[in-house]
Write a protein that holds these residues in place. Structure first.
Motif, PDB file in Angstrom:
ATOM      1  N   UNK A   1       0.807  -1.221   0.000  1.00 14.99           N
ATOM      2  CA  UNK A   1       0.000   0.000   0.000  1.00 14.99           C
ATOM      3  C   UNK A   1       0.843   1.276   0.000  1.00 14.99           C
ATOM      4  N   UNK A   2       0.258   2.333  -0.526  1.00  9.96           N
ATOM      5  CA  UNK A   2       0.924   3.643  -0.569  1.00  9.96           C
ATOM      6  C   UNK A   2       1.285   4.107   0.842  1.00  9.96           C
ATOM      7  N   UNK A   3       0.454   3.780   1.817  1.00 10.26           N
ATOM      8  CA  UNK A   3       0.731   4.191   3.193  1.00 10.26           C
ATOM      9  C   UNK A   3       2.013   3.542   3.717  1.00 10.26           C
ATOM     10  N   UNK A   4       2.285   2.319   3.295  1.00  7.80           N
ATOM     11  CA  UNK A   4       3.520   1.649   3.705  1.00  7.80           C
ATOM     12  C   UNK A   4       4.718   2.336   3.070  1.00  7.80           C
ATOM     13  N   UNK A   5       4.600   2.692   1.807  1.00 13.31           N
ATOM     14  CA  UNK A   5       5.677   3.405   1.111  1.00 13.31           C
ATOM     15  C   UNK A   5       5.947   4.732   1.811  1.00 13.31           C
ATOM     16  N   UNK A   6       4.902   5.443   2.179  1.00 13.98           N
ATOM     17  CA  UNK A   6       5.060   6.724   2.882  1.00 13.98           C
ATOM     18  C   UNK A   6       5.765   6.517   4.219  1.00 13.98           C
ATOM     19  N   UNK A   7       5.398   5.456   4.921  1.00 14.55           N
ATOM     20  CA  UNK A   7       6.040   5.171   6.206  1.00 14.55           C
ATOM     21  C   UNK A   7       7.520   4.853   6.009  1.00 14.55           C
ATOM     22  N   UNK A   8       7.835   4.076   4.983  1.00 17.63           N
ATOM     23  CA  UNK A   8       9.228   3.741   4.701  1.00 17.63           C
ATOM     24  C   UNK A   8      10.051   5.008   4.451  1.00 17.63           C
ATOM     25  N   UNK A   9       9.483   5.930   3.677  1.00 22.52           N
ATOM     26  CA  UNK A   9      10.174   7.198   3.398  1.00 22.52           C
ATOM     27  C   UNK A   9      10.339   8.018   4.675  1.00 22.52           C
ATOM     28  N   UNK A  10       9.338   8.000   5.531  1.00 28.20           N
ATOM     29  CA  UNK A  10       9.412   8.746   6.791  1.00 28.20           C
ATOM     30  C   UNK A  10      10.531   8.211   7.682  1.00 28.20           C
ATOM     31  N   UNK A  11      10.640   6.902   7.797  1.00 30.75           N
ATOM     32  CA  UNK A  11      11.695   6.311   8.623  1.00 30.75           C
ATOM     33  C   UNK A  11      13.071   6.702   8.081  1.00 30.75           C
ATOM     34  N   UNK A  12      13.249   6.631   6.768  1.00 33.08           N
ATOM     35  CA  UNK A  12      14.529   7.016   6.160  1.00 33.08           C
ATOM     36  C   UNK A  12      14.824   8.496   6.367  1.00 33.08           C
ATOM     37  N   UNK A  13      13.805   9.337   6.223  1.00 35.79           N
ATOM     38  CA  UNK A  13      13.991  10.784   6.414  1.00 35.79           C
ATOM     39  C   UNK A  13      14.337  11.103   7.858  1.00 35.79           C
ATOM     40  N   UNK A  14      13.598  10.554   8.794  1.00 27.77           N
ATOM     41  CA  UNK A  14      13.830  10.851  10.205  1.00 27.77           C
ATOM     42  C   UNK A  14      15.172  10.320  10.701  1.00 27.77           C
ATOM     43  N   UNK A  15      15.693   9.273  10.060  1.00 23.91           N
ATOM     44  CA  UNK A  15      17.010   8.740  10.413  1.00 23.91           C
ATOM     45  C   UNK A  15      18.134   9.574   9.801  1.00 23.91           C
ATOM     46  N   UNK A  16      17.809  10.419   8.822  1.00 22.97           N
ATOM     47  CA  UNK A  16      18.819  11.233   8.166  1.00 22.97           C
ATOM     48  C   UNK A  16      19.426  10.579   6.941  1.00 22.97           C
ATOM     49  N   UNK A  17      18.795   9.524   6.445  1.00 21.24           N
ATOM     50  CA  UNK A  17      19.324   8.816   5.279  1.00 21.24           C
ATOM     51  C   UNK A  17      18.931   9.518   3.982  1.00 21.24           C
ATOM     52  N   UNK A  18      17.719  10.062   3.933  1.00 21.40           N
ATOM     53  CA  UNK A  18      17.254  10.759   2.730  1.00 21.40           C
ATOM     54  C   UNK A  18      16.710  12.136   3.086  1.00 21.40           C
ATOM     55  N   UNK A  19      16.600  12.974   2.065  1.00 16.40           N
ATOM     56  CA  UNK A  19      15.871  14.242   2.160  1.00 16.40           C
ATOM     57  C   UNK A  19      14.598  14.059   1.349  1.00 16.40           C
ATOM     58  N   UNK A  20      13.514  14.653   1.824  1.00 21.35           N
ATOM     59  CA  UNK A  20      12.217  14.591   1.160  1.00 21.35           C
ATOM     60  C   UNK A  20      11.702  16.019   1.123  1.00 21.35           C
ATOM     61  N   UNK A  21      11.824  16.653  -0.033  1.00 19.72           N
ATOM     62  CA  UNK A  21      11.530  18.077  -0.133  1.00 19.72           C
ATOM     63  C   UNK A  21      10.500  18.364  -1.220  1.00 19.72           C
ATOM     64  N   UNK A  22       9.745  19.449  -1.029  1.00 10.48           N
ATOM     65  CA  UNK A  22       8.763  19.832  -2.059  1.00 10.48           C
ATOM     66  C   UNK A  22       9.454  20.068  -3.398  1.00 10.48           C
ATOM     67  N   UNK A  23       8.761  19.632  -4.461  1.00 14.21           N
ATOM     68  CA  UNK A  23       9.291  19.809  -5.819  1.00 14.21           C
ATOM     69  C   UNK A  23       8.098  19.895  -6.762  1.00 14.21           C
ATOM     70  N   UNK A  24       7.742  21.102  -7.158  1.00 15.66           N
ATOM     71  CA  UNK A  24       6.555  21.273  -7.997  1.00 15.66           C
ATOM     72  C   UNK A  24       5.326  20.810  -7.241  1.00 15.66           C
TER      73      UNK A  24
END
Length: 106
Positions: free
Chosen positions: A56-79
């Motif tokens: 599910x999309x919600x799982x993908x969003x959670x995965x991105x959140x964990x990576x962002x909060x750990x400092x592994x990725x940046x998730x920034x507005x783009x268009x």
């Protein structure tokens, strides 16, 4: 008035990135797959995919959140979407060789 790009999400400062959180974030196969996809260049969040298309999309969003909060990725507005990028330089400064060791072990 709400922006088309969405809210800015919090990211840890480079010196606040913790090894335990990074290792936890990289321990999940789905999150590791997202990091692999970001090795070469940033991607729009909608273009990143998990290994199982039935997830599910919600799982993908959670995965991105964990990576962002750990400092592994940046998730920034783009268009109208969001741009994901790997924080390779910050991780290399904090934990030299860690990212390459993890990604190279695959």
């Amino acid at each position: 008035m709400k922006s088309d790009t969405g809210p800015n999400l919090p990211h840890p400062a480079d010196d606040e990135i913790q090894l335990a959180k990074v290792l936890f974030a990289l321990s999940d196969p789905g999150r590791l797959e997202l990091v692999r996809q970001l090795q070469e260049a940033p991607l729009e969040a909608a273009r990143c995919h998990l290994t199982d298309p039935e997830i599910p999309k919600s799982t993908k969003s959670h995965q991105m959140k964990v990576l962002r909060e750990a400092g592994v990725i940046r998730n920034e507005p783009h268009g109208r979407g969001r741009l994901l990028s790997l924080r390779r330089e910050a991780l290399e400064r904090r934990f030299p060789g860690l990212l390459e060791a993890v990604l190279g072990a695959l």
